[in-house]
Enzyme design. Structure first.
Site, PDB file in Angstrom:
ATOM      1  N   ASP A  12      20.839 -11.827 -18.962  1.00 22.78           N
ATOM      2  CA  ASP A  12      20.397 -12.167 -20.318  1.00 22.78           C
ATOM      3  C   ASP A  12      18.944 -11.770 -20.579  1.00 22.78           C
ATOM      4  OD1 ASP A  12      22.883 -13.265 -20.902  1.00 22.78           O
ATOM      5  OD2 ASP A  12      22.303 -15.280 -20.252  1.00 22.78           O
ATOM      6  N   ALA A  13      18.537 -10.639 -20.036  1.00 20.50           N
ATOM      7  CA  ALA A  13      17.142 -10.226 -20.178  1.00 20.50           C
ATOM      8  C   ALA A  13      16.988  -8.799 -20.681  1.00 20.50           C
ATOM      9  CB  ALA A  13      16.414 -10.381 -18.842  1.00 20.50           C
TER      10      ALA A  13
END
Length: 326
Positions: A270-271
């Site tokens: 999620d980056a």
């Protein structure tokens, strides 16, 4: 870029990525009404190169010299970065400017300015983007995406849907896919076997992948082997509430704004670079069910918007982990 800065100085500022934001502007010239000729076609060009004087002039001349007309252009030159980004929409007569010649002309322009990126797309002539969709148990993003594709809101061709969840033969999704001739591949996963080799075989001829709430982590080896962009939807306003069950995380934290984030997939969870984010207000009156329903609605809208922006060449990489979205 001295000329560009002079011209754009009188134009309104738009919220952007640096104190010197990109500007939207119209290029004046003789009108070329697309309704006046059935032969007129719409094109899109994006350009990224080291900043220099005269880029806009050369881009405009490249299109105008072939009888084309720029309908709109967006430019972004981040402060102290010495890099130029642009996206232009134009109309042209394909008889006067054949597709092969167009490619050659923009290649010449790329060489003049040592461009890192120069992409031209003619939606009426070029093939639609081929995508595969990966999904797990929850259907809302997948169903919305399928209906967006069916309605023509997404300029893509869905080659298949892959899932680690067995939907059975009599579900809405399965019936829809069968009716439209889209293969559904059920690949149950385990902690020690994510079935990534089989997924790679199924998606090898796609242009990019969409994770419509696919709840399995893709390994670094998979990302390297696939080698193309993967768009994910995260049911939270990143960088807050990463990982599992972000809706409950946000609910328990008592937030007043919830969100959804569509981003590119990278090895770090999620980056990846963010493409689109949407928010909605919530209050103490919301329970976990209404909270989650609002979140799901945001996810559907956010994912569809991100895919559409990507297909319209609005998304460009910027620095290591950011994007320019025109």
């Amino acid at each position: 870029m001295t000329l560009m800065r002079r011209v754009s100085a009188s134009l309104p500022q738009v919220v952007g990525f640096a104190s010197r934001s990109f500007k939207s502007f119209r290029i004046p010239g003789d009108p070329l009404d697309s309704s006046s000729s059935s032969a007129v076609t719409h094109g899109i060009h994006v350009f990224q190169c080291p900043d220099a004087v005269g880029i806009v002039a050369k881009l405009s001349d490249c299109i105008a010299s072939r009888g084309g007309n720029i309908l709109g252009a967006d430019v972004f030159v981040p402060q102290n970065k010495h890099v130029f980004y642009s996206r232009s929409e134009f109309i042209f007569d394909p008889v006067k400017w054949p597709r092969e010649q167009m490619d050659e002309d923009f290649i010449k322009l790329s060489k003049i300015f040592n461009a890192m990126r120069s992409v031209v797309r003619v939606p009426n002539q070029d093939s639609k983007y081929k995508i595969a969709v990966l999904a797990s148990k929850q259907d809302h993003c997948l169903v919305d995406l399928l209906h967006g594709w069916q309605d023509g809101r997404l300029p893509v061709e869905i080659t298949c849907v892959i899932s680690n969840h067995d939907r059975g033969s009599n579900t809405h999704v399965t019936r829809f896919l069968e009716r439209h001739g889209v293969p559904y591949h059920y690949l149950p996963t385990a902690k020690e076997n994510k079935r990534e080799g089989e997924i790679l075989e199924l998606v090898q001829n796609t242009d990019f992948l969409v994770l419509a709430r696919y709840m399995q982590l893709l390994s670094g080896n998979f990302l390297k082997s696939y080698g193309k962009d993967i768009i994910n939807i995260h049911h939270g306003l990143l960088p807050s509430f990463k990982g599992g069950n972000p809706s409950k995380q946000a609910f328990d934290a008592g937030v007043k704004l919830i969100g959804a984030t569509s981003h590119f997939v990278t090895e770090e969870l999620d980056a990846g670079p963010i493409i689109e984010q949407m928010v909605e207000r919530v209050s103490h009156r919301d329970n976990l069910q209404s909270f989650a329903q609002k979140s799901e609605n945001l996810e559907k809208q956010c994912l569809l918007k991100a895919i559409k922006s990507y297909c319209e060449l609005r998304v460009l990489p910027y620095e290591q982990n950011r994007t320019v979205v025109f």
